[in-house]
Design a protein around this motif. Structure first.
Motif: not given
Length: 485
Positions: A188-198
């Motif tokens: 959850p703490n990735a530099v860029q939000w990696p989840y395309n669902g929401r």
């Protein structure tokens, strides 16, 4: 026992169906959830025991993954709808709610026979073939199988079209979102939000079904209440209070929106983790339950190559390789126990003999347990078995002769869900005066009576020989051996 009847009742929508659940009372389900429940993939959960081998120890533990999954879907809906009502600014829409409910309902689709026995005790023991299937077996988890069930070649009995129709309005992003809710956020703490669902603003939705940050999720809420009910025990944790006080706040530390609880609820949450420890200590890791599960897994290993399950394209799979084909895996439930037990095949004779010992209560006998300073390796187990067998022979206990393979050594681990860490360290709270500020509460500010250590192991030793003379000799020498060690 808490019941959902304590929550405010909504007007029943005419296209919804109602279940009467012994834990949550009246459970109202969306028509799409009903169609999911009516699939073979979901119906198989009727025949997978929630507590694995626990039913052989606790007569009340007859409940299955089927009713647990319905309960999780229900609680997921309760929590997300409570957040929407309390905080309209979160912009939670009907699609969000439907996706969260589907994820709760489908989170355990991937469980194998006897639940965690299959993925934690059986699959690690069988030979892993080279190639992709072997790699898959090496890291097998039921959550990944749940997602694979949704990706079944026939698209989960053609329900993908149903999900995407005009009435339900789900998209490919929604389906990816559902799968990620089941798996839980791993980074959850990735530099860029990696989840395309929401988008990142809705990161809190990923904490409802499978919370990898601190373990507080509706999956646990249901199995705490349900398992205690069927075990005939009492739980002090009240999940309805958590839902009542849950609030989403943006945390400065990681910039994400997290589900937080009132500061006065910190004691209730420690009760939750203590409740988890109680279930594991009194049921999941019960000394008789664990040896029975060991024996079932041992029988499954011996039967593995001799059980054939037809999968996609008419191809045959074994008990272990069925995880590589969801059509074959759908046919795999607890019934394999009876299949082996009632078989007349010579190839299954060894496995059948082990299961008959379970049915006749001639299970391997518990000799004793000890708390180790550190968890030993498998090589050390082997050495212990050799030393114990040698000690019995040297003392000359009558005609008792024990070999290293006559002993079984198991490790039981008890913790609060985050291994040796205090799980409350990863929980955020808010104060009544400052409801939009997230804060941590140090343990020493909660109570001086809380544990200093959050994890411990027990080494348990069993004897496969169950005659009184062998058990007495083995138990006596184990006691002396532990003192010497």
């Amino acid at each position: 026992m808490s019941h959902s009847s304590e929550m405010p009742q909504k007007t029943l929508k005419m296209d919804h169906k109602v279940f009467n659940d012994p834990i949550h009372g009246t459970v109202e389900l969306h028509p799409l959830l009903i169609k999911i429940i009516d699939t073979p993939q979901f119906q198989r959960l009727r025949n997978i025991k929630q507590l694995g081998g626990g039913y052989f120890v606790y007569p009340g533990a007859s409940h299955n993954r089927f009713e647990h999954s319905i309960g999780v879907g229900h609680l997921a809906g309760q929590l997300v709808e409570a957040l929407r009502t309390r905080q309209p600014e979160l912009d939670i829409d009907e699609r969000d709610i439907l996706c969260v409910k589907i994820a709760g309902l489908c989170h355990d689709l991937g469980h194998g026979p006897f639940s965690h026995l299959f993925d934690k005790m059986f699959i690690p023991k069988v030979p892993h073939p080279p190639g992709p299937l072997g790699d898959k077996m090496a890291k097998w988890k039921h959550e990944e199988a749940s997602v694979e069930m949704l990706d079944h070649p026939d698209k989960f009995n053609n329900l993908e079209l149903e999900m995407k129709n005009k009435e339900n309005g789900l998209t490919d992003d929604d389906l990816n979102f559902i799968k990620k809710l089941i798996e839980g956020l791993k980074d959850p703490n990735a530099v860029q939000w990696p989840y395309n669902g929401r988008p990142k603003e809705k990161s809190f939705l990923y904490e409802i079904v499978a919370n990898k940050t601190n373990g507080i999720d509706v999956d646990k809420f249901d199995y705490f209440a349900r398992d205690f009910y069927h075990l005939g025990m009492k739980s002090t944790f009240d999940h309805l209070r958590f839902i009542q006080f849950a609030r989403v706040i943006k945390v400065k530390k990681d910039g994400l929106n997290h589900i937080c609880s009132r500061d006065k609820e910190v004691g209730n949450l420690y009760d939750m983790f203590y409740t988890r420890n109680c279930i594991y200590r009194r049921a999941c890791q019960h000394k008789v339950n664990k040896i029975i599960e060991y024996m079932i897994a041992e029988a499954f290993v011996k039967a593995d190559g001799h059980i054939k399950i037809e999968g996609s394209g008419g191809k045959e799979f074994t008990l272990s390789t069925a995880i590589g084909d969801m059509e074959a895996y759908t046919k795999l439930t607890d019934h394999v126990f009876e299949q082996i037990l009632h078989s007349s095949s010579a190839e299954l004779a060894e496995a059948k003999k082990i299961l008959k010992r379970i049915i006749s209560r001639d299970h391997y006998r518990f000799l004793g347990e000890t708390k180790p300073r550190q968890v030993p390796t498998r090589d050390v187990y082997r050495l212990w078995k050799e030393e114990l067998a040698e000690a019995v022979s040297e003392e000359g206990d009558g005609d008792v002769k024990l070999k290293p393979e006559d002993f079984v050594v198991l490790v039981a681990t008890f913790d609060y869900g985050m291994k040796d860490k205090d799980p409350i360290k990863n929980v955020y709270f808010y104060n009544k005066r400052y409801p939009d500020t997230a804060l941590n509460i140090p343990k020493d500010q909660v109570s001086k009576l809380l544990p200093e250590c959050f994890s411990e192991q027990l080494i348990r030793v069993y004897s496969k020989k169950t005659d009184g003379q062998s058990v007495d000799a083995a138990r006596r020498h184990l006691h002396q051996w532990c003192k010497n060690k």
